[in-house]
Design a protein around this motif. Structure first.
Motif, PDB file in Angstrom:
ATOM      1  N   UNK A  19       0.831  -1.210   0.000  1.00  0.00           N
ATOM      2  CA  UNK A  19       0.000   0.000   0.000  1.00  0.00           C
ATOM      3  C   UNK A  19       0.865   1.260   0.000  1.00  0.00           C
ATOM      4  N   UNK A  20       1.925   1.276   0.793  1.00  0.00           N
ATOM      5  CA  UNK A  20       2.806   2.443   0.841  1.00  0.00           C
ATOM      6  C   UNK A  20       3.531   2.637  -0.488  1.00  0.00           C
ATOM      7  N   UNK A  21       3.999   1.559  -1.084  1.00  0.00           N
ATOM      8  CA  UNK A  21       4.691   1.656  -2.370  1.00  0.00           C
ATOM      9  C   UNK A  21       3.737   2.120  -3.464  1.00  0.00           C
ATOM     10  N   UNK A  22       2.507   1.624  -3.449  1.00  0.00           N
ATOM     11  CA  UNK A  22       1.515   2.045  -4.439  1.00  0.00           C
ATOM     12  C   UNK A  22       1.199   3.530  -4.287  1.00  0.00           C
ATOM     13  N   UNK A  23       1.092   3.988  -3.047  1.00  0.00           N
ATOM     14  CA  UNK A  23       0.842   5.412  -2.815  1.00  0.00           C
ATOM     15  C   UNK A  23       2.021   6.246  -3.306  1.00  0.00           C
ATOM     16  N   UNK A  24       3.232   5.772  -3.078  1.00  0.00           N
ATOM     17  CA  UNK A  24       4.429   6.481  -3.545  1.00  0.00           C
ATOM     18  C   UNK A  24       4.457   6.566  -5.070  1.00  0.00           C
ATOM     19  N   UNK A  25       4.165   5.457  -5.736  1.00  0.00           N
ATOM     20  CA  UNK A  25       4.174   5.439  -7.204  1.00  0.00           C
ATOM     21  C   UNK A  25       3.095   6.371  -7.746  1.00  0.00           C
TER      22      UNK A  25
END
Length: 66
Positions: A41-47
């Motif tokens: 979830x954090x990586x998706x938000x960053x992308x």
């Protein structure tokens, strides 16, 4: 007809732990990678954040900064 106690499993109490929800496949796989869902979830938000702001700043990057 035979009485129901004749067909009772004498080991049922000792085998009951195998059917406990803690030992289900879902629980086992869920605890195999702790924090993996939060990381995705954090990586998706960053992308998504990077995608939004890189398109806004894309015009600034074409000035030949090599």
């Amino acid at each position: 007809m035979a009485p129901p106690s004749l067909f009772r499993d004498p080991w049922a109490k000792r085998e009951a732990w195998r059917k406990h929800p803690v030992f289900s496949n879902r629980a086992m796989f869920g605890s195999m990678f702790p924090g993996f869902g939060i990381a995705v979830a954090a990586f998706s938000a960053y992308v998504a954040w990077e995608k939004l702001f890189s398109t806004a700043n894309a015009h600034d990057d074409h000035h030949g900064h090599h």
